[in-house]
Design a protein around this motif. Structure first.
Motif, PDB file in Angstrom:
ATOM      1  N   ASN A 178       7.443   2.437  -1.613  1.00 21.61           N
ATOM      2  CA  ASN A 178       8.555   1.801  -2.314  1.00 21.61           C
ATOM      3  C   ASN A 178       8.543   0.298  -2.081  1.00 21.61           C
ATOM      4  O   ASN A 178       8.342  -0.170  -0.957  1.00 21.61           O
ATOM      5  N   ASP A 179       8.740  -0.463  -3.138  1.00 19.81           N
ATOM      6  CA  ASP A 179       8.798  -1.931  -3.090  1.00 19.81           C
ATOM      7  C   ASP A 179       7.494  -2.566  -2.612  1.00 19.81           C
ATOM      8  O   ASP A 179       7.500  -3.654  -2.028  1.00 19.81           O
ATOM      9  N   ILE A 180       6.376  -1.897  -2.820  1.00 16.38           N
ATOM     10  CA  ILE A 180       5.064  -2.442  -2.483  1.00 16.38           C
ATOM     11  C   ILE A 180       4.222  -2.448  -3.752  1.00 16.38           C
ATOM     12  O   ILE A 180       4.236  -1.485  -4.520  1.00 16.38           O
ATOM     13  N   SER A 181       3.472  -3.531  -3.988  1.00 16.05           N
ATOM     14  CA  SER A 181       2.634  -3.618  -5.184  1.00 16.05           C
ATOM     15  C   SER A 181       1.512  -2.583  -5.129  1.00 16.05           C
ATOM     16  O   SER A 181       1.166  -2.064  -4.066  1.00 16.05           O
ATOM     17  N   LYS A 229      10.501   8.078  -5.308  1.00 14.39           N
ATOM     18  CA  LYS A 229      11.900   7.588  -5.369  1.00 14.39           C
ATOM     19  C   LYS A 229      12.824   8.505  -4.624  1.00 14.39           C
ATOM     20  O   LYS A 229      12.672   9.659  -4.547  1.00 14.39           O
TER      21      LYS A 229
END
Length: 117
Positions: A84-87, A117
């Motif tokens: 999550n929230d990582i490219s 998610k």
């Protein structure tokens, strides 16, 4: 003088490569049929990759496929909340870092990642 048939026949016979066993050359297993180098040592197993991913990532769903059935080429599909929230690039770098010992003993790896998610 060569006829057209004899030229075609000669061309066909020179392109066919006989099946051969894996030969060890300079620390690598060489598959002469496909021309790929596979590092010597114990082959990597699907379970080894799954265990490593489960130990290092949280809330992981992973699928590992041994494409050549010889431990040299794997497809790895990983879904984890750690992504999550990582490219996408960072996700792949993280998986490569986790599997660096296994990757050093195989010819190729295909990685697909997805954030949970």
């Amino acid at each position: 003088m060569l006829t057209r048939f004899s030229r075609l026949q000669r061309r066909r016979t020179t392109r066919i490569q006989p099946r051969s066993t894996m030969a060890s050359v300079g620390g690598f297993r060489m598959n002469r049929l496909y021309g790929c180098d596979i590092p010597d040592g114990a082959p990597v197993t699907q379970q080894e990759i799954l265990d490593q991913l489960n130990n290092q990532l949280q809330d992981v769903d992973a699928q590992v496929i041994d494409n050549n059935r010889d431990g040299s080429y794997f497809s790895v599909h990983v879904q984890s909340s750690s992504f999550n929230d990582i490219s996408m690039v960072k996700q792949h770098q993280l998986v490569n870092q986790i599997l660096k010992d296994q990757v050093s003993r195989m010819h190729a790896i295909s990685i697909k990642t997805l954030a949970k998610k």
